[in-house]
Every structure is written in structure tokens, then in C-alpha cells.
Design a protein around this motif. Structure first.
Motif, PDB file in Angstrom:
ATOM      1  N   ALA A   1     -13.478  17.919   9.874  1.00 46.32           N
ATOM      2  CA  ALA A   1     -13.412  18.980   8.867  1.00 46.32           C
ATOM      3  C   ALA A   1     -13.418  18.419   7.448  1.00 46.32           C
ATOM      4  O   ALA A   1     -13.741  19.139   6.501  1.00 46.32           O
ATOM      5  N   ARG A   2     -13.082  17.167   7.294  1.00 48.18           N
ATOM      6  CA  ARG A   2     -13.056  16.537   5.961  1.00 48.18           C
ATOM      7  C   ARG A   2     -14.409  15.986   5.541  1.00 48.18           C
ATOM      8  O   ARG A   2     -14.609  15.646   4.386  1.00 48.18           O
ATOM      9  N   LEU A   3     -15.349  15.889   6.466  1.00 49.42           N
ATOM     10  CA  LEU A   3     -16.649  15.307   6.180  1.00 49.42           C
ATOM     11  C   LEU A   3     -17.623  16.380   5.712  1.00 49.42           C
ATOM     12  O   LEU A   3     -17.829  17.387   6.387  1.00 49.42           O
TER      13      LEU A   3
ATOM     14  N   LEU B   1     -14.120   5.639   8.665  1.00 48.72           N
ATOM     15  CA  LEU B   1     -12.829   6.156   9.119  1.00 48.72           C
ATOM     16  C   LEU B   1     -11.676   5.426   8.451  1.00 48.72           C
ATOM     17  O   LEU B   1     -10.666   6.044   8.101  1.00 48.72           O
ATOM     18  N   GLU B   2     -11.828   4.138   8.240  1.00 49.60           N
ATOM     19  CA  GLU B   2     -10.798   3.371   7.535  1.00 49.60           C
ATOM     20  C   GLU B   2     -10.639   3.899   6.110  1.00 49.60           C
ATOM     21  O   GLU B   2      -9.518   4.080   5.623  1.00 49.60           O
TER      22      GLU B   2
ATOM     23  N   VAL C   1     -17.834  12.514   1.635  1.00 49.76           N
ATOM     24  CA  VAL C   1     -19.255  12.824   1.574  1.00 49.76           C
ATOM     25  C   VAL C   1     -20.018  11.581   2.009  1.00 49.76           C
ATOM     26  O   VAL C   1     -19.938  10.535   1.364  1.00 49.76           O
ATOM     27  N   ALA C   2     -20.729  11.693   3.111  1.00 49.88           N
ATOM     28  CA  ALA C   2     -21.504  10.563   3.622  1.00 49.88           C
ATOM     29  C   ALA C   2     -22.837  10.485   2.884  1.00 49.88           C
ATOM     30  O   ALA C   2     -23.565  11.469   2.806  1.00 49.88           O
ATOM     31  N   VAL C   3     -23.117   9.337   2.315  1.00 53.68           N
ATOM     32  CA  VAL C   3     -24.391   9.117   1.635  1.00 53.68           C
ATOM     33  C   VAL C   3     -25.001   7.814   2.125  1.00 53.68           C
ATOM     34  O   VAL C   3     -24.310   6.971   2.687  1.00 53.68           O
ATOM     35  N   HIS C   4     -26.275   7.667   1.928  1.00 54.29           N
ATOM     36  CA  HIS C   4     -26.996   6.448   2.313  1.00 54.29           C
ATOM     37  C   HIS C   4     -26.854   6.153   3.803  1.00 54.29           C
ATOM     38  O   HIS C   4     -26.587   5.022   4.193  1.00 54.29           O
TER      39      HIS C   4
END
Length: 62
Positions: A47-49, A7-8, A19-22
Motif C-alpha cells: 500500500a505504500r508503493l 524494502l530496506e 515511488v519506484a523509478v528506473h
């Protein structure tokens, strides 16, 4: 990196695609993709993820 760190980073780059990875597949990861998405949704930036699906290409619009 947990959701607080993510979030930071999201706030530091307000126009970025996130884009969340790992975050799945290893025991030392703090949160699953679903947990991260839930936190982002609750704080109004869900909505941004963009989620990655294992083995699937992810086209990104620039």
C-alpha cells in the motif's frame, strides 16, 4: 537496487511515500514494476508503493 534494497529503504523510512523509478526500459534493471509491487504486497508494504505511469504526472500529497 532490487526489491531487497527497496524494502530496506522502506523500513528505514517508515512514513515515506515509496515511488519506484528506473525499474523498466533498460536491460540492466533487475525487476519490473509488477515484480517489485508483488514483492512489496507479499511482505505487507504494498500500500505504500506508488507506481509511475510513463508520460503521466504523479501528484503526491505531502
Amino acid at each position: 537496487m532490487g526489491s531487497e534494497d527497496a524494502l530496506e529503504a522502506a523500513h528505514a523510512f517508515p512514513n515515506a511515500i515509496l515511488v519506484a523509478v528506473h525499474n523498466e526500459g533498460w536491460v540492466h534493471f533487475k525487476e519490473t514494476q509488477a515484480q517489485l509491487a508483488d514483492v512489496f504486497a507479499k511482505l505487507g508494504v504494498g500500500a505504500r508503493l506508488t507506481a509511475l505511469e510513463r508520460g503521466e504526472p504523479l501528484p503526491l500529497a505531502w
